[in-house]
Design an enzyme around this catalytic site. Sequence first.
Site, PDB file in Angstrom:
ATOM      1  N   GLU A  52       0.838  -1.204   0.000  1.00 19.50           N
ATOM      2  CA  GLU A  52       0.000   0.000   0.000  1.00 19.50           C
ATOM      3  C   GLU A  52       0.870   1.249   0.000  1.00 19.50           C
ATOM      4  OE1 GLU A  52      -0.468   2.066   3.006  1.00 19.50           O
ATOM      5  OE2 GLU A  52      -0.485   0.666   4.695  1.00 19.50           O
ATOM      6  N   LYS A 186      -3.344  -1.250  14.853  1.00 22.98           N
ATOM      7  CA  LYS A 186      -2.643  -0.205  15.590  1.00 22.98           C
ATOM      8  C   LYS A 186      -3.226  -0.104  16.995  1.00 22.98           C
ATOM      9  CE  LYS A 186      -1.730   2.323  11.323  1.00 22.98           C
ATOM     10  NZ  LYS A 186      -2.508   1.515  10.392  1.00 22.98           N
TER      11      LYS A 186
END
Length: 690
Positions: A52, A186
């Site tokens: 990405e 995260k």
Amino acid sequence: MVSKIVISTKPVLSVFRHLKITIKHSRRFSSFVVDDNVAKALENRQPVVALESTIITHGMPFPINIETAKLVEENVRLQGAIPATIAVLNGKIHIGLSDEKLSDLAAASDLVKVSRRDLPYVLGKGLSGGTTVSATMLIAKRAGIPVFVTGGIGGVHRGVNSSFDISADLTELGRTSITVICSGVKSILDIDKTLEYLETEGVCVVAFGDSKEFPAFFTSTSGFMAPASVSSPSEAANIIFSRDQIGLENGILIAVPIPVEFEANKEQINEAIQKALVKAESMGIKGKNITPFLLEEVNEITKGKSLQANVALIKKNARIGAQIAVELSKRKGNKERIVEDPIFVRMNDPTIRSTEGSEKKPSAERPIGKHWEVVVMGGSIVDFIVTVLEDEIKMNATTHRGKIHRSFGGVARNISDCLTRLGHRPLFLSTVGDDSLGGELIRHNPDMVKEGFLPIHGKPTATYCVILDKNGNFAFGIGDMSVHQDISIQNVKPFMDDISKSKLFVMDGNAPRETIEYMFDACKDLNIPVWYETTDVKKSIRPFLRNHVPSSLRYISPNIIELDAILENLKLRKVDTRLCGKDLFESVSECCKEMLDVIPNILVTMGQHGIAAMTRGRDPIYFPPPKVDPEDIVSVSGAGDCFAAGYISGILQNLSTNQCLHLGTEAAKLSLLDFPAVPESITPNLSKPR
């Protein structure tokens, strides 16, 4: 519109028929641009890893972002896979980025963070941006790339009860059968609720390594266990392969813990996250802007340690992801590969714009039913020839005294031209710029078949200035031949039907290496013999850079210097170039004995010392040089090409080796006596058997 295309292990010709369908639809839907290296890897079923680009555009500051991006790609390559960084540039989805495009992306500002939701808007407005996990997954699936590496995925945000903020990454994992390699979610997110949501979406979540604990990006532990675990890339590949075998459309999430030496203190990270969350709320930051804001704040609070951790974990993920892709490629080696919605094109789209608003469709205008005896692929060059006489530079042509003598040449072009003059019908494949020189090149010789000329928009036609000494020998040259890089696989594919019906495929070394290797493989499956014209020392070794010599390579015609380069590459004994005449011939013959095991016909041009012709299973033949007075030699620049064309003419007429050599030397002799590389004195009468 075709929704699926199947590329199987069937003969290459059937594959090309499928690929033609892709090309037709590419002209209508050109939102995707695939880098040549990525496209070739997919065609050859090599392992490819999608990457990405929001980590470049929104995840890290410059220049750490570009340094990390290049390191990640290199880590993928070192494991034997091909990296494919995905981004949107000027309204086009790019699958695979050059170093230049990576650098431009890393340094740019005001880029869009592109999720699945944003793709129609960004493409429609012609904008640029980095693709998030969800958008990259979608694009990778369309391109047929099964493994995708990132740092960490999005998830359920803290305070979801009031914000309803759930990342699109999770729903994409529930509906797109891509395997995502990451370091968990995260730790700024709600990990518990994220794992619950993934379960609802039917996503197989796997911890990689010795522990079953689900990692939390900056830390290897989160306090939550993954439903499954694997300890090796091979085990991970087995899971992916099994999912594909039963046709599940859900993604797989493989969570790789951060390297121990970069792992953050959990309490410190959580404290930093809490501070960042309070600041974000006070500033009214939410939605897709909150993640990059929180990461930046956490990095500042931790004095850069979180950024170091981010770089370390993405590098590790790239290594593990590439290893998994390699293992998966082995398991899929004998299976069909399904590529959905083949609406993308490569950088070198076969629909080439030669002028604004017009298109050159290389195969559409060819007369139906034409069968070419031979197909020649390679360079077209505008030659500027200067001869040095005494202490001044003049042009050695009585009708052009005082002017630069210009001709149209190039190794492949000369061979094709000479074959035309000898009465054959070659199809010539080459690229030219769309400048005035290119237009003149196409119009120059009305007898020259033009169906293979591809004008490339925005590039100059190849030019080469040759300096000859007073005896017509080459002194040095300088040129611009960048347009030859557009002799791409994609540009050659529309002519595969023509190649399949020809007797011989001839190519010089001017095409890109990947095109040359691709054509060797294609001709092997089509059972078409290949003549490789060595061109120069550097390009002479291109057929020998892989771990095997292409079996379709049947003829090669190096000079002594090029032969030495080939022998050195093959780690064989080199020729004693101090020898002359037949002694040199014997040295060449002895050194080529082992080469004949892999190349059945070797023709070595030895300049004034003649020609060594070697055929597997036969005694080598010495053929004397053309009988030409050195004082009469005008130019040596086209002699080798005309020799090759004469010999090829003999092959097409089924003549003996000696007759082929005679035709070749006669054509070379006429070339030596005139300025044009392929003079008008070469006619079909030359090719009559003797």
